[in-house]
Design a protein around this motif. Structure first.
Motif, PDB file in Angstrom:
ATOM      1  N   PRO D 168     -25.371  12.444 -19.020  1.00  0.00           N
ATOM      2  CA  PRO D 168     -25.763  11.018 -18.103  1.00  0.00           C
ATOM      3  C   PRO D 168     -26.702  10.247 -19.187  1.00  0.00           C
ATOM      4  O   PRO D 168     -26.606   9.026 -18.827  1.00  0.00           O
ATOM      5  CB  PRO D 168     -26.490  11.678 -17.072  1.00  0.00           C
ATOM      6  CG  PRO D 168     -26.898  13.025 -17.237  1.00  0.00           C
ATOM      7  CD  PRO D 168     -25.820  13.594 -18.312  1.00  0.00           C
ATOM      8  N   PRO D 182     -14.783  25.678 -26.024  1.00  0.00           N
ATOM      9  CA  PRO D 182     -13.936  26.735 -25.942  1.00  0.00           C
ATOM     10  C   PRO D 182     -13.828  27.491 -24.419  1.00  0.00           C
ATOM     11  O   PRO D 182     -12.740  28.274 -24.106  1.00  0.00           O
ATOM     12  CB  PRO D 182     -13.726  27.696 -27.158  1.00  0.00           C
ATOM     13  CG  PRO D 182     -15.180  27.581 -27.674  1.00  0.00           C
ATOM     14  CD  PRO D 182     -15.669  26.206 -26.952  1.00  0.00           C
ATOM     15  N   TRP D 183     -14.885  27.444 -23.629  1.00  0.00           N
ATOM     16  CA  TRP D 183     -15.094  28.207 -22.454  1.00  0.00           C
ATOM     17  C   TRP D 183     -14.577  27.446 -21.253  1.00  0.00           C
ATOM     18  O   TRP D 183     -14.836  27.909 -20.138  1.00  0.00           O
ATOM     19  CB  TRP D 183     -16.592  28.533 -22.464  1.00  0.00           C
ATOM     20  CG  TRP D 183     -16.870  30.074 -23.358  1.00  0.00           C
ATOM     21  CD1 TRP D 183     -15.825  30.282 -24.378  1.00  0.00           C
ATOM     22  CD2 TRP D 183     -17.981  30.612 -23.230  1.00  0.00           C
ATOM     23  NE1 TRP D 183     -16.668  31.367 -24.877  1.00  0.00           N
ATOM     24  CE2 TRP D 183     -17.781  31.686 -24.432  1.00  0.00           C
ATOM     25  CE3 TRP D 183     -18.996  30.725 -22.590  1.00  0.00           C
ATOM     26  CZ2 TRP D 183     -18.697  32.372 -24.782  1.00  0.00           C
ATOM     27  CZ3 TRP D 183     -20.217  31.804 -22.657  1.00  0.00           C
ATOM     28  CH2 TRP D 183     -19.751  32.730 -23.832  1.00  0.00           C
ATOM     29  N   LEU D 184     -14.151  26.055 -21.578  1.00  0.00           N
ATOM     30  CA  LEU D 184     -13.989  25.282 -20.420  1.00  0.00           C
ATOM     31  C   LEU D 184     -12.562  24.679 -20.465  1.00  0.00           C
ATOM     32  O   LEU D 184     -12.221  24.317 -21.435  1.00  0.00           O
ATOM     33  CB  LEU D 184     -14.855  24.031 -20.324  1.00  0.00           C
ATOM     34  CG  LEU D 184     -16.550  24.591 -20.060  1.00  0.00           C
ATOM     35  CD1 LEU D 184     -17.330  23.234 -19.976  1.00  0.00           C
ATOM     36  CD2 LEU D 184     -16.655  25.231 -18.686  1.00  0.00           C
ATOM     37  N   PRO D 185     -11.777  24.650 -19.300  1.00  0.00           N
ATOM     38  CA  PRO D 185     -10.589  24.187 -19.212  1.00  0.00           C
ATOM     39  C   PRO D 185     -10.808  22.475 -19.693  1.00  0.00           C
ATOM     40  O   PRO D 185     -11.610  21.930 -18.972  1.00  0.00           O
ATOM     41  CB  PRO D 185      -9.925  24.304 -17.765  1.00  0.00           C
ATOM     42  CG  PRO D 185     -10.821  25.269 -17.193  1.00  0.00           C
ATOM     43  CD  PRO D 185     -12.257  25.045 -17.930  1.00  0.00           C
ATOM     44  N   ASN D 187      -9.156  20.213 -17.961  1.00  0.00           N
ATOM     45  CA  ASN D 187      -9.315  19.448 -16.787  1.00  0.00           C
ATOM     46  C   ASN D 187     -10.844  19.324 -16.313  1.00  0.00           C
ATOM     47  O   ASN D 187     -11.269  18.578 -15.478  1.00  0.00           O
ATOM     48  CB  ASN D 187      -8.507  20.107 -15.600  1.00  0.00           C
ATOM     49  CG  ASN D 187      -7.063  19.741 -16.085  1.00  0.00           C
ATOM     50  OD1 ASN D 187      -6.651  18.846 -16.428  1.00  0.00           O
ATOM     51  ND2 ASN D 187      -6.257  20.978 -15.784  1.00  0.00           N
ATOM     52  N   CYS D 188     -11.513  20.600 -16.637  1.00  0.00           N
ATOM     53  CA  CYS D 188     -12.844  20.342 -16.286  1.00  0.00           C
ATOM     54  C   CYS D 188     -13.814  19.444 -17.051  1.00  0.00           C
ATOM     55  O   CYS D 188     -14.412  18.880 -16.471  1.00  0.00           O
ATOM     56  CB  CYS D 188     -13.538  21.752 -16.652  1.00  0.00           C
ATOM     57  SG  CYS D 188     -15.107  22.134 -16.030  1.00  0.00           S
ATOM     58  N   GLU D 191     -13.206  15.866 -15.639  1.00  0.00           N
ATOM     59  CA  GLU D 191     -13.851  15.726 -14.515  1.00  0.00           C
ATOM     60  C   GLU D 191     -15.154  15.133 -14.708  1.00  0.00           C
ATOM     61  O   GLU D 191     -15.777  14.635 -13.824  1.00  0.00           O
ATOM     62  CB  GLU D 191     -13.880  16.883 -13.407  1.00  0.00           C
ATOM     63  CG  GLU D 191     -12.479  17.268 -12.751  1.00  0.00           C
ATOM     64  CD  GLU D 191     -12.703  18.413 -11.803  1.00  0.00           C
ATOM     65  OE1 GLU D 191     -13.725  18.857 -11.919  1.00  0.00           O
ATOM     66  OE2 GLU D 191     -12.100  18.433 -10.739  1.00  0.00           O
ATOM     67  N   THR D 328     -19.697  36.596 -19.688  1.00  0.00           N
ATOM     68  CA  THR D 328     -20.408  35.825 -20.647  1.00  0.00           C
ATOM     69  C   THR D 328     -21.691  36.562 -20.961  1.00  0.00           C
ATOM     70  O   THR D 328     -22.139  36.279 -22.416  1.00  0.00           O
ATOM     71  CB  THR D 328     -20.692  34.290 -20.422  1.00  0.00           C
ATOM     72  OG1 THR D 328     -21.306  34.432 -19.413  1.00  0.00           O
ATOM     73  CG2 THR D 328     -19.473  33.626 -20.181  1.00  0.00           C
TER      74      THR D 328
END
Lengths: 338, 338, 338, 338
Positions: D168, D182-185, D187-188, D191, D328
């Motif tokens: 922000p 690498p731990w997040l898709p 599409n996430c 968003e 994790t």
């Protein structure tokens, strides 16, 4: 020292425009001559002009009258459109501000335009009508043609006061926003975070098209048969500024094909013929020139008038109302309020 | 190596949830056993469980069945509410993720709720209906009771998925936003830039009240006669989450006084009685459980399912769907989709 | 048809202001007469004036010269401050636009001002200096006097171009923002989402005070001994617009007490005396008039010049550069660039 | 009824973490056993465990101890990194929350990272140093290598707590923001309004690269010689999370070429060797692990602890501190605070 303010408000009134507080504030800085209900008689106007420092309203102000008004600093239009009642050239030459209260309608029209878009995208109005008839369809079977505004491509035609008020309301929907405005450089639009775009690309690429341009000598019926054919299947077209921008017959015919949806707030004639076929179409949301004229919108006009008069009497430039500009005021073509 | 995925989707279907692309992606990571249209027969389920790594759907999953599923890593509810079909305690103990696709409804409900608010504040639906009858009123006389959302005080009851999706849509209206959510600390709400608030203050101080709480064992009929009396004159009350949160008889009576306006999307029974008096009230906007179930909403669920399954099969935590939590899952009380 | 443009650019140059693309664009719409390095000789100017439609630069333009320029539509100052080189009254009367490229410095100064604030709040510059001396302190013992900007009360003095560019950069820090600007109505400031405020309250209530006002005939040394005493313990005071707004001796003395921190970018004389005591203070961050003049800032000026010239030659009003206004141009008091 | 809370706070202290108000609030809900300054003796811990409902701190908690703590509901790490002191598997199985106060550092690190970027882009620290030596260069000649952050391409490596806090703050600069996590898709990430991106493309395409990933078993020295060569000419590289993510020798060598600039807040050893060549480079901004540990940051941790304990004792899920996740927590590799 108080300043002489001539208020010839028709078709507006003191009560419509000013809160008690703002009227009190105005009286504390000015000696008010107020006329409401009809146009002020010529004789009265001309008697007052020599001492008048500010005019609020739309009396006839040709050069010969303006010459009488040697102390005049500002003319404030309270109708909302610059009209040919003023000799603008004379005012520009003499440094008389000509201001317009129409800027207050931006937020109101923007909220209405978004409301139209949401209502059409989700069949809010139609579903309410079905429910009252006992014909409602529950859950997802009732949403088969509904769609989210989020992520959709949006087109805005005209990026003046109305378009700029709409933009922040659209931002949280994270769509790709195209704007067509031939009076603004591309870089200016980019600074607002929108994509400058030609009219054809805008209409073809947008799921929702907002027509928010003002009426000028250059844009009559800019949306005609050809442009309406550019609209996407199931697009939404929102007409919330001036009717003359659209070929209304072409719009009606195009809507009759059912290809797209529309919200219409302004009409070639108002009142509009009772038997016009657009009144019977399911894919249109109809509103009777109701996008701008809310009670609180007019009160905002009063607040802005008081603020700008205070600045002008302090020998500072006005900052809230819209200023007439030499180049565009002659191109404005909106008709007076019925 | 592909992973075994058991899909017992009723009342959803493959075509409803997955785009072709997402289905292809899913097939590339999993061996799919798919059952649609009815519940999968017990024998089939139990035959598959020993090799199943992921379950998508709401089959009965008591402890004895879960014990068969020794390779199970995740259960994904596609209906939208956690129900008593799963032995949650067993899952938590064994580290089986229980996820819910209901999170996808947030954006859809948020847009609908804003659409309701704009429609009521500006009488969009009513004006359309008048126009079709030839009874429209033009311009400001037609807007006498209209008001802007901008700058108004807003109250949000419940700040889960729905409330959080609504918040960014409301921000550009620059109103003062109060939130009541007894499951969240005040400091948490403050981090969202809203004012934490008790229920009474929220209802009394807000011009628009959004009821967006989920149904729990603790909040049945939390809005009853007393709470409805707290509403301001000409307030807007929007019921867009669960009907059980409101005493519906009290709501109907309160609306009959005409003191405030409401939008209602959910009902104590659906279909709702055809002769219910609320169907004839002018100050209510009626919608038939249409806030969430859009085609693209379900497709988003499919996208999230694929994303989270990929993560889980990579031995990473899911990040998109909603996770069941030990403390709250037992308090959830929504009924299965009819 | 090409338009005649007279470019008397000193102290700027073509290469400083225009990218190749923008220069090419300019050449495609205009016949350029370019003079750089020194002021254009009077004879040359006067030879060109009768055919000139646009002047870019700051030649002397008294009434007698302007009378020669019968086709003149616009004068564009590229230095950044309106100066007494132009007979503004004549221009206003004749409808000649007088524009200023100084608006381009807004973003650059805003980023610098935020950089100053962060550097002081976190001792970034000081810690770097200690590290180079091998005297660094690790972890929280090294942050004892550090503070977050988030949530702090912020004061902005002057809400013209610079202040308005800073505001969006500050918004995500969610502090309470007060603004003092005697040329703007309170309601105007409220529309920006800031709190209008008197000078004393602003200084007393803000943890970080940004001085971003331009120099006018009315605000010389508006921050003197008394005002500096209003600053909070450990406040940050950032002087990034004009030095004359502050009593520099008083500022130096006040900083010597160590009560607050400051960043200073502008000085009463530049170059500034090598032995001035402010150079040895630990609680001040020193910068040598470097907030605005970045290479890309000047290129933005070129882009705006091209955009506005295109509009003016199309008989549309300019929209990107800053317009001189009758009331304020006479109050501007910035000195020419060294 | 009060709840038993065991507080073994080393290396933190009550005064560091809790304001008087928060401590009072904590005492009103809990019977506190407090140990500071050293680790609590084993005997004391074990005496208290049978009645303890919450542990705040990092005592050794292997399975045999956890078995004693039959009433334990939550363990709260106040150091900031999950460490191998806890038998996480046992906790997950038993439904004992394991929470981490490290989330509070997000805002502090984000502000510091932005401060580093602005300081480097505008040579704030260097210019201050030159000014103190009397070698300052005024105006645009002093800004030749300066650049705006606005509009630049930005890369964020790691999108956990730190990256999400930074986002922000960067948004109003309107740059194109790429994220590698690498731990997040993808599409996430979309968003969040950022572009998901591979590491190579991110480094090559970004003018400013923020390294904000946490240390895991998978990412040691993920930025080595090859990756540093991908950096653009005059890029800015900011290392503000963990030193182990970067091959520090390679970073030093790469900086010695002068090709890009860097800010470094974390080091392979702390204190760092006094004769390390990085201390003498002009194109680096040095800070001694000062990005997170501000006084108010620790107080925020206390606030979050009180909020989450209140929720847990009300049998609601915690919402403010970071939760350990099964997948994790075993990959976390940060070392205890010196």
């Amino acid at each position: 020292m108080k300043h002489n303010i001539l208020m010839d408000l028709f078709p507006r009134t003191i009560d419509l425009i000013f809160t008690k507080q703002d009227l009190a504030k105005l009286k504390s800085i000015g000696n008010l001559v107020i006329w409401e209900g009809t146009r002020m008689p010529s004789e009265d106007i001309e008697n007052h002009l020599p001492e008048t420092e500010a005019i609020v309203g739309q009396p006839e102000l040709p050069e010969e009258r303006l010459r009488m008004a040697e102390k005049l600093k500002v003319i404030i239009n309270v109708e909302g459109n610059f009209q040919p009642n003023v000799d603008y050239g004379y005012c520009f030459q003499k440094g008389i501000h000509v201001l317009n209260g129409g800027i207050v309608f931006g937020q109101a029209v923007a909220e209405m335009a978004l409301g139209f878009a949401l209502s059409l995208a989700r069949s809010i109005s139609q579903a309410d009508s079905l429910f009252r008839k006992g014909a409602e369809v529950y859950g997802s079977p009732g949403c088969k043609t509904s769609f989210l505004i989020s992520g959709k491509s949006i087109g805005i035609i005209g990026f003046g006061n109305l378009g700029r008020s709409l933009l922040p309301l659209l931002k949280p929907f994270h769509g790709f926003i195209r704007v067509y405005d031939p009076w603004l450089p591309d870089n200016c639009l980019r600074e607002f975070g929108v994509q400058p775009c030609g009219l054809e690309e805008l209409i073809k690429q947008s799921r929702i098209v907002f027509m928010l341009a003002g009426a000028t000598t250059e844009n009559r019926a800019m949306i005609g048969r050809r442009e309406l054919q550019w609209l996407q299947e199931n697009a939404i077209f929102i007409l919330a500024s001036r009717s003359s921008l659209v070929d209304f017959d072409a719009l009606t015919e195009a809507l009759q094909t059912g290809k797209f949806m529309a919200a219409v707030d302004v009409y070639p004639q108002e009142p509009f013929p009772k038997d016009h076929p657009i009144r019977r179409l399911d894919n249109v949301l109809l509103s009777s020139h109701r996008a701008g004229g809310l009670p609180e919108t007019f009160k905002l006009m009063g607040e802005m008038i008081v603020d700008d008069l205070e600045l002008i009497f302090r020998n500072l430039p006005p900052v809230r109302l819209q200023k007439a500009t030499r180049e565009t005021v002659v191109k404005m073509r909106s008709k007076p309020v019925g």
